[in-house]
Design an enzyme around this catalytic site. Structure first.
Site, PDB file in Angstrom:
ATOM      1  N   HIS A 110      52.248  54.018   1.711  1.00 37.29           N
ATOM      2  CA  HIS A 110      50.889  54.272   1.952  1.00 37.29           C
ATOM      3  C   HIS A 110      50.273  53.550   2.648  1.00 37.29           C
ATOM      4  O   HIS A 110      50.369  52.172   2.714  1.00 37.29           O
ATOM      5  CB  HIS A 110      50.372  54.321   0.502  1.00 37.29           C
ATOM      6  CG  HIS A 110      50.750  55.679  -0.537  1.00 37.29           C
ATOM      7  ND1 HIS A 110      50.232  55.467  -1.738  1.00 37.29           N
ATOM      8  CD2 HIS A 110      51.720  56.453  -0.478  1.00 37.29           C
ATOM      9  CE1 HIS A 110      50.733  56.669  -2.303  1.00 37.29           C
ATOM     10  NE2 HIS A 110      51.731  57.279  -1.350  1.00 37.29           N
ATOM     11  N   TYR A 138      41.159  56.531  -5.972  1.00 40.68           N
ATOM     12  CA  TYR A 138      40.442  55.810  -7.146  1.00 40.68           C
ATOM     13  C   TYR A 138      39.097  56.488  -7.152  1.00 40.68           C
ATOM     14  O   TYR A 138      38.466  56.595  -6.240  1.00 40.68           O
ATOM     15  CB  TYR A 138      40.311  54.432  -6.456  1.00 40.68           C
ATOM     16  CG  TYR A 138      41.369  53.547  -6.414  1.00 40.68           C
ATOM     17  CD1 TYR A 138      42.260  53.583  -5.633  1.00 40.68           C
ATOM     18  CD2 TYR A 138      41.803  52.476  -7.614  1.00 40.68           C
ATOM     19  CE1 TYR A 138      43.629  52.946  -5.252  1.00 40.68           C
ATOM     20  CE2 TYR A 138      43.151  51.688  -7.529  1.00 40.68           C
ATOM     21  CZ  TYR A 138      43.795  52.050  -6.299  1.00 40.68           C
ATOM     22  OH  TYR A 138      44.834  51.256  -6.430  1.00 40.68           O
ATOM     23  N   PRO A 193      45.267  47.045 -15.122  1.00 38.36           N
ATOM     24  CA  PRO A 193      46.040  47.901 -13.858  1.00 38.36           C
ATOM     25  C   PRO A 193      45.257  48.392 -12.745  1.00 38.36           C
ATOM     26  O   PRO A 193      46.163  48.705 -11.845  1.00 38.36           O
ATOM     27  CB  PRO A 193      46.671  48.903 -15.118  1.00 38.36           C
ATOM     28  CG  PRO A 193      45.739  49.185 -15.937  1.00 38.36           C
ATOM     29  CD  PRO A 193      45.003  47.903 -16.252  1.00 38.36           C
ATOM     30  N   LYS A 235      48.395  45.114  -9.647  1.00 40.56           N
ATOM     31  CA  LYS A 235      48.861  43.941  -9.263  1.00 40.56           C
ATOM     32  C   LYS A 235      49.947  43.109 -10.334  1.00 40.56           C
ATOM     33  O   LYS A 235      50.458  42.206 -10.077  1.00 40.56           O
ATOM     34  CB  LYS A 235      47.498  43.068  -9.346  1.00 40.56           C
ATOM     35  CG  LYS A 235      46.708  43.224  -8.109  1.00 40.56           C
ATOM     36  CD  LYS A 235      47.563  43.108  -6.947  1.00 40.56           C
ATOM     37  CE  LYS A 235      46.715  43.599  -5.714  1.00 40.56           C
ATOM     38  NZ  LYS A 235      47.808  43.817  -4.469  1.00 40.56           N
ATOM     39  N   TYR A 244      44.536  44.151  -1.413  1.00 42.65           N
ATOM     40  CA  TYR A 244      45.227  45.353  -1.992  1.00 42.65           C
ATOM     41  C   TYR A 244      46.812  45.325  -1.337  1.00 42.65           C
ATOM     42  O   TYR A 244      47.765  45.183  -2.244  1.00 42.65           O
ATOM     43  CB  TYR A 244      44.579  46.532  -1.261  1.00 42.65           C
ATOM     44  CG  TYR A 244      45.197  47.851  -2.079  1.00 42.65           C
ATOM     45  CD1 TYR A 244      45.983  48.573  -1.586  1.00 42.65           C
ATOM     46  CD2 TYR A 244      44.736  47.902  -3.537  1.00 42.65           C
ATOM     47  CE1 TYR A 244      46.360  49.848  -2.161  1.00 42.65           C
ATOM     48  CE2 TYR A 244      45.181  49.199  -4.089  1.00 42.65           C
ATOM     49  CZ  TYR A 244      46.283  50.091  -3.277  1.00 42.65           C
ATOM     50  OH  TYR A 244      46.572  51.330  -4.140  1.00 42.65           O
TER      51      TYR A 244
END
Ligand code: APR
Ligand code: PHB
Length: 395
Positions: free
Chosen positions: A75, A204, A294, A298, A386
């Site tokens: 991704h 998200y 979550p 991580k 990220y």
């Protein structure tokens, strides 16, 4: 009582314990893994799915990344949905080439179990560690039960990779231990559906109805989450009720692909850190020392980062009789742990709707999300966390 001996005794066959054992094997250091659950249970656990570049590189370097390389999805960015708008954060562009990889923790755990057993190395299932003794002596003992017998594993060092509910952390004396925690007033209702993800990358979604996240476990497996109250009865939800709610929260014209639910679960959300990570011959790694909500994906990545340092520390001790990195292990890990705890807490509080949240609070969340997508600096700050923060030292 039967006694076995090894150099490093590892409690727990999750990602932390399994990777550490593989690292030690690659460097000629003996270890034994004790796992309380049975093989089928460990192999079936459905967990997270997004892996940082550092995690993937470590798996490949240690010889457990072959299937990951063949079956994972790369991704290059994420989608943020808010105010009924869709925004793309190009993480690869923002970080100068770093990406994330989607490959389930369950798969990588199975891959490492298969390799450990193919190499004929000791991995004892249904072997529950009950007590650890002599942590300040030359040799320490793990007292465990296996095949109905009480047994002892004598070792130079003990790696506590037994997760949040394990016994290792409890063996650090209260007089030197500090714990820090925050429990969030909501949970994640997660499902696995036999349907291709409607979006090829992770979404998200912030909405007044609550948070939603779209991920995947393969081209035909959607992994979807809804924020729900901590005491939600997830079994009263029909599949269509879940999918209808999911579409409402993601918005911006998104339509989820519907399919049979093949798994559902409720995950509480908590931040937790226990300091220090070492006491005598005991070293904690992964969820035994810390947990994160979550939202930032991580949990496993942080566990792998701990183990990468611990594995190298053991290597320098046995190869060069150099215990410097063992002595600095806790300090080095905690420096990274707290930055990742912050990122995970921030991702959660910025995207989830807390009970009795005010309209002003919601405006602050939306302003933060707008800043991420409108500012290169804001986007870069999110992106570098990220994809995974770099270590200050190279290991
Ligand atoms: N004796 C032996 N094994 C134990 C004991 C014990 N007393 N207590 C716990 N275990 C085992 C558990 O059954 C589990 O298989 O230790 C293992 C710990 O694995 P994880 O909980 O997966 O922890 P870790 O390896 O640190 O990986 C962290 O896993 O839980 C997820 O979200 C978390 O992604 C993160 C990752
Ligand atoms: C998942 O695929 O389970 C996942 C993805 C991204 C997250 C959390 C979980 O932030």
């Amino acid at each position: 009582m039967k006694k076995i001996k090894t150099q490093v005794g590892i409690i727990g066959a999750g990602p932390a314990g399994l990777l550490l054992a593989q690292m030690l094997y690659n460097r000629g250091i003996e270890s034994v893994i004790l796992e309380s659950r049975d093989r089928a249970y460990v192999r079936a656990r459905l967990r997270a799915g997004v892996q940082e570049q550092n995690t993937v590189d470590t798996f490949i370097k240690e010889g457990v990344g072959e299937k990951l390389q063949k079956n994972s999805m790369v991704h290059k960015g994420i989608y943020l949905h808010f105010n009924n708008e869709k925004h793309y954060l190009n993480v690869e562009e923002l970080t100068g080439g770093k990406v994330v990889t989607v490959y389930g923790q369950q798969q990588v755990t199975c891959d490492m179990i298969d390799i450990r057993e193919a190499n004929g190395l000791p991995l004892l299932f249904e072997a529950k560690a009950n007590k650890i003794t002599d942590l300040r002596e030359k040799n320490s003992q793990i007292h465990f039960t296996h095949e109905g017998e009480k047994k002892v594993l004598e070792c130079d060092f003990i790696a506590g990779c037994d997760g949040f509910h394990g016994i290792s952390r409890k063996h650090i004396p209260k007089k030197i231990q500090q714990t820090f925690q925050r429990t969030f007033p909501y949970a994640w209702f997660g499902i696995l559906a036999e349907a291709p993800p409607a979006c090829h990358e992770v979404i998200y979604a912030h909405s007044d109805r609550g948070f939603a996240l779209q991920s995947m476990r393969g081209p035909n497996l959607s992994r979807l989450y809804l924020q729900v109250p901590n005491n939600e009865d997830i079994n009263q939800w029909t599949a269509d009720a879940f999918f209808d709610e999911f579409d409402k929260r993601v918005g911006a014209g998104y339509q989820v692909n519907r399919g049979e639910l093949i798994n559902r679960g409720l995950a509480p959300m908590k931040s937790f850190v226990s300091e220090p990570l070492r006491y005598g011959n005991l070293f904690l790694s992964g969820d035994a020392a810390h947990i994160v909500p979550p939202t930032g994906a991580k949990g496993m990545n942080l566990a792998i980062a701990d183990v990468k340092i611990l594995g190298e520390a053991f290597n320098r001790y046995y190869k060069d009789q150099d215990d410097d990195l063992l002595n600095r292990y806790s300090e080095i890990c905690l420096r990274r742990i707290w930055k990742v705890e912050r990122f995970s807490w921030w991702c959660t509080t910025t995207t989830h709707i807390a009970p009795r949240q005010t309209k002003f609070d919601t405006k602050m969340q939306l302003a933060t999300l707008s800043y991420l997508v409108d500012s290169k600096v804001g986007g870069h700050s999110f992106a570098e966390n990220y994809v995974g923060l770099s270590f200050r030292e190279q290991f």
